[in-house]
Design a protein around this motif. Structure first.
Motif: not given
Length: 821
Positions: A325-334
């Protein structure tokens, strides 16, 4: 005359119609049974696939677990009355054209497994807008038959008879819909949706929430090992792990700086206590909004390349926590969110603030990714490669690979994945995410063997170089007891690599009145006993929260608890030649490392035995799983309550305990063989329960007669010394054989034949040990070496201490040699 001719024509037409009630295919047959289309396919002479669907309803099924293509199999097909029989060289399959029942037999006609009459049912189901079915299949088992497997459950029981299990992947429950039977067959239910397994007196069933078809595989193996081999043939073989992964691993939740992480390894080297691996847990990426950024954004990790190099310079290895899972400020999430590659349901962590309970006013916004999507797996690896693999990280700790599914709502299952609804593919999440990392790393490099530590698993995951641990279990005696059948059932699910948090994960209850908890005798006793169990699992890894787990926190050399921990770690390292050779037996011969006693002994008393097992094929392990020196504390916590640090804030200090007194425990030694006490070499006949004296630094260990066990040198890390001077212990009483395996330790050259084997054979009647000609070669292989042969008796070769009292010292140059002892 005309009437008789008409009747004869009608009869002939009816016979022709009945004869055409099935169609022979290249793999088996197709037929229609009670409004259900049925296809039976031979995948090999010993493996049969069965597909069922509502009549006339087309479907397409490509298995996520099965990677075997059906091989050309010779079989005969014959009809007698209502029954069509198919025979390969390994088994017979009967299809009853009237009742729809399919039955399986040995070639000698011994019944193995039968479906119940009208045992398949399809119930209309709307799966997030897609018309599909709820599916159910019933089987009939013999009353005296025992079954095992279905992954890891925390039930504390071994046999699956009379069990009802709701199979949805969770933190401490890893479900694999494959079971084995004492009758010598295996059954794999190939479905990924939430599934209920239920065994009742009149039927045994798999019932899945969704499925376009019923799809299962039956395999005859002759015994449990053979059935496991069939499942690995079907879903993939287990590769070799690097030698260093079998050493000792230190971890905790969590090291908060690179100096702390490196300092732990340095302290172990200073103390002379062996260690091969250190693990960095979460939040090296910084705050929860940057969750799983796969980058060192925390200022306490300013130079990750130097951190890794410092650890490598001390001849240790490091693996690091990555999540699904990824946080909303990570590059992966974006990158993933605009492409619809995230699953919007509640997962860990629930708040952007590092506090408990979670502050829901500041939601973390963390979302799992969609590992069923090949492009999402590509993106995942690209960031992992750039941020972590490139700095030399040695392996991956894939946490929450179920994944965590908090605040569950039924509508969450309607979320769309690349392969349909989340409901449809739920249980295969760990297979897809672990497989994505494994396949990408293997494509990127063959210099370093893949090593993944993961919290969940599914059928076929053994092919990806992953070792599954049992999740965030409690620090309690009951939890320790549960781990043994959990690990054994998991191993009998055809996935051979498993481990557990030594000491249990949630340990806050032991801190009451005891500072950091390491001096609390109740935790000390539990920790030592868990460590001794962990020394005889495929990965020896100490980990947990609340209480630090490093040896130096428990005291110093010369103190009872410290010495017991050090002794256990040293014992693990002395067994590395045995363990590594056992790993080769897994890769080469589909064997299993943690072996339920029922796998090796025809003894009714071991059918449900859940507190003993074989480690490899020679060492019987009977962990001490009850408190002997302190009161047994009942601890109950879970992922929610375990993080509440206020639970351990106060409490009275218990009385101090000394651990010098000898205690005792009962051990059952299976019949049909003679056993040797590992510590004393006392010879004991099997088939009886004995009272074994124990001390805090020893658990009952017994060696099966006919065993040949190599013992390695005393080392600080697995590859410190070559195996040029091994002690070879022979336990007489019957003939025996052992193959010593060696290779380059950490690459894939063994797949190209770069390895060697040396087979030892003991002839008990002649009292002769034959060391065969060495087979194979590899770079760095020893040309000459010393084998110190010990014929075990009451006087020689006692315990784990490498002794100088040898029967024979052999200089071995790779040529066959026989030794009379």
């Amino acid at each position: 005359m005309k009437q008789r001719s008409l009747i004869l024509c009608c009869l002939l037409f009816a016979v022709q119609l009945f004869a055409q009630n099935y169609q022979k295919t290249a793999l088996g047959l197709k037929t229609k049974l009670q409004s259900i289309d049925v296809e039976v396919q031979f995948y090999s002479p010993s493996i049969v696939r069965v597909l069922k669907s509502p009549q006339g309803v087309a479907f397409k099924k490509e298995s996520l677990s099965v990677n075997k293509k059906p091989q050309e199999t010779k079989f005969t097909i014959q009809q007698k009355g209502d029954v069509v029989s198919m025979k390969s060289e390994k088994l017979k399959v009967d299809v009853d054209l009237k009742s729809g029942k399919i039955s399986y037999y040995t070639l000698a006609g011994v019944a193995l497994l039968k479906e119940t009459e009208s045992g398949a049912t399809f119930t209309d189901f709307d799966d997030a807008g897609s018309k599909t079915y709820g599916i159910n299949q019933l089987f009939t088992l013999d009353n005296d038959e025992a079954i095992y497997g279905l992954g890891q459950q925390q039930r504390g029981k071994l046999s699956l008879r009379d069990a009802k299990i709701n199979m949805v992947q969770g933190n401490t429950d890893d479900y694999v819909p494959f079971l084995v039977s004492t009758k010598g067959y295996g059954l794999f239910w190939d479905n990924y949706s939430p599934t209920t397994f239920e065994d009742k007196p009149d039927s045994t069933s798999f019932k899945s929430e969704v499925g376009d078809c019923i799809d299962y595989y039956f395999m005859v193996g002759g015994n449990i090992d053979g059935s496991i081999a069939g499942m690995r043939e079907l879903t993939g073989q287990a590769p070799m792990f690097p030698l260093w992964t079998f050493g000792y691993w230190q971890s905790k939740e969590r090291y908060k700086s690179q100096n702390e992480l490196v300092g732990v390894v340095s302290k172990y080297r200073e103390l002379g206590v062996p260690i091969d691996g250190i693990i960095q847990d979460w939040q090296y990426w910084g705050n929860n909004y940057l969750w799983n950024a796969m980058d060192f954004l925390n200022p306490e990790f300013p130079n990750p390349k130097k951190m890794v190099d410092d650890i490598h310079d001390m001849n240790a290895h490091v693996i690091i926590s990555i999540w699904n899972s990824f946080g909303p400020q990570t590059k992966q999430f974006r990158e993933m969110q605009p492409k619809g590659m995230l699953l919007n349901f509640g997962t860990w962590p629930q708040s952007g603030l590092e506090a408990w309970p979670p502050n829901r006013d500041y939601p973390s916004g963390v979302q799992p990714y969609d590992p069923y999507n090949p492009e999402a797996r590509d993106i995942y690896w690209r960031y992992l490669n750039k941020g972590l693999f490139s700095v030399g990280i040695d392996g991956w700790w894939m946490d929450s690979s179920e994944p965590d599914h908090l605040d569950f709502k039924p509508s969450d299952f309607d979320l769309k994945t690349y392969l349909g609804s989340f409901r449809k593919v739920r249980n295969a999440f760990p297979l897809m995410t672990v497989g994505g990392v494994s396949e990408h790393q293997r494509a990127a490099s063959s210099d370093k063997r893949i090593f993944i530590l993961t919290r969940s698993a599914f059928a076929g995951q053994q092919r990806y170089g992953a070792n599954t641990w049992s999740g965030d279990v409690n620090s309690s005696w009951q939890s320790l007891r549960n781990q043994i059948p959990a690990g054994l059932n998991f191993s009998m699910s055809a996935i051979p690599y498993w481990n557990t948090d030594i000491g249990g994960f949630f340990a806050g209850a032991y801190k009451k009145g005891w500072g950091d908890g390491t001096k609390n005798p109740s935790f000390q006793e539990l920790y030592v006993r868990w460590l001794q169990f962990g020394a005889f699992t495929p990965m020896m890894r100490s980990h947990g929260t609340d209480i630090p787990r490093e040896i130096y926190n428990f005291g110093k050399k010369g103190e009872t608890i410290y010495d017991a921990i050090a002794k256990t770690i040293d014992l693990r390292y002395s067994l590395l030649p045995y363990i590594y050779s056992t790993a080769w037996d897994i890769t080469n011969s589909q064997s299993t490392m943690m072996r339920a006693l029922v796998m090796d002994f025809n003894d009714k008393k071991v059918v449900e035995m859940n507190n003993e097992y074989l480690f490899g094929k020679s060492i019987l392990v009977a962990p001490v799983v009850n408190a002997q020196y302190t009161p047994e504390t009942i601890v109950k916590s879970n992922e929610e309550t375990g993080w509440n640090k206020n639970n351990d804030a106060n409490g009275a200090k218990a009385q101090a305990v000394t651990f010098t007194q000898a205690k005792s425990t009962k051990v059952y030694l299976p019949g049909g063989t003679v056993w040797y006490d590992f510590w004393t070499n006392e010879k004991i006949k099997g088939g009886q329960e004995i009272e074994k004296t124990t001390t805090i630094d020893e658990i009952p260990l017994y060696i099966k007669a006919g065993s040949i066990i190599p013992f390695g040198p005393q080392v600080q890390y697995a590859m410190e010394k070559k195996w040029d001077n091994l002690e070879i212990r022979v336990y007489p009483g019957t003939n025996g054989e052992f193959t010593l395996y060696e290779d380059e330790n950490d690459n894939y050259n063994y797949e190209k034949g770069a390895f060697s084997t040396i087979t030892f054979k003991w002839n008990d009647k002649a009292q002769t040990l034959t060391i065969a000609k060495r087979k194979g070669s590899f770079n760095g292989m020893l040309k000459n070496r010393i084998f110190n042969i010990v014929l075990v008796n009451k006087k020689k070769g006692t315990g784990a201490t490498i002794t100088s009292k040898f029967n024979k010292t052999i200089i071995y140059n790779g040529k066959a040699i026989s030794v009379k002892l």
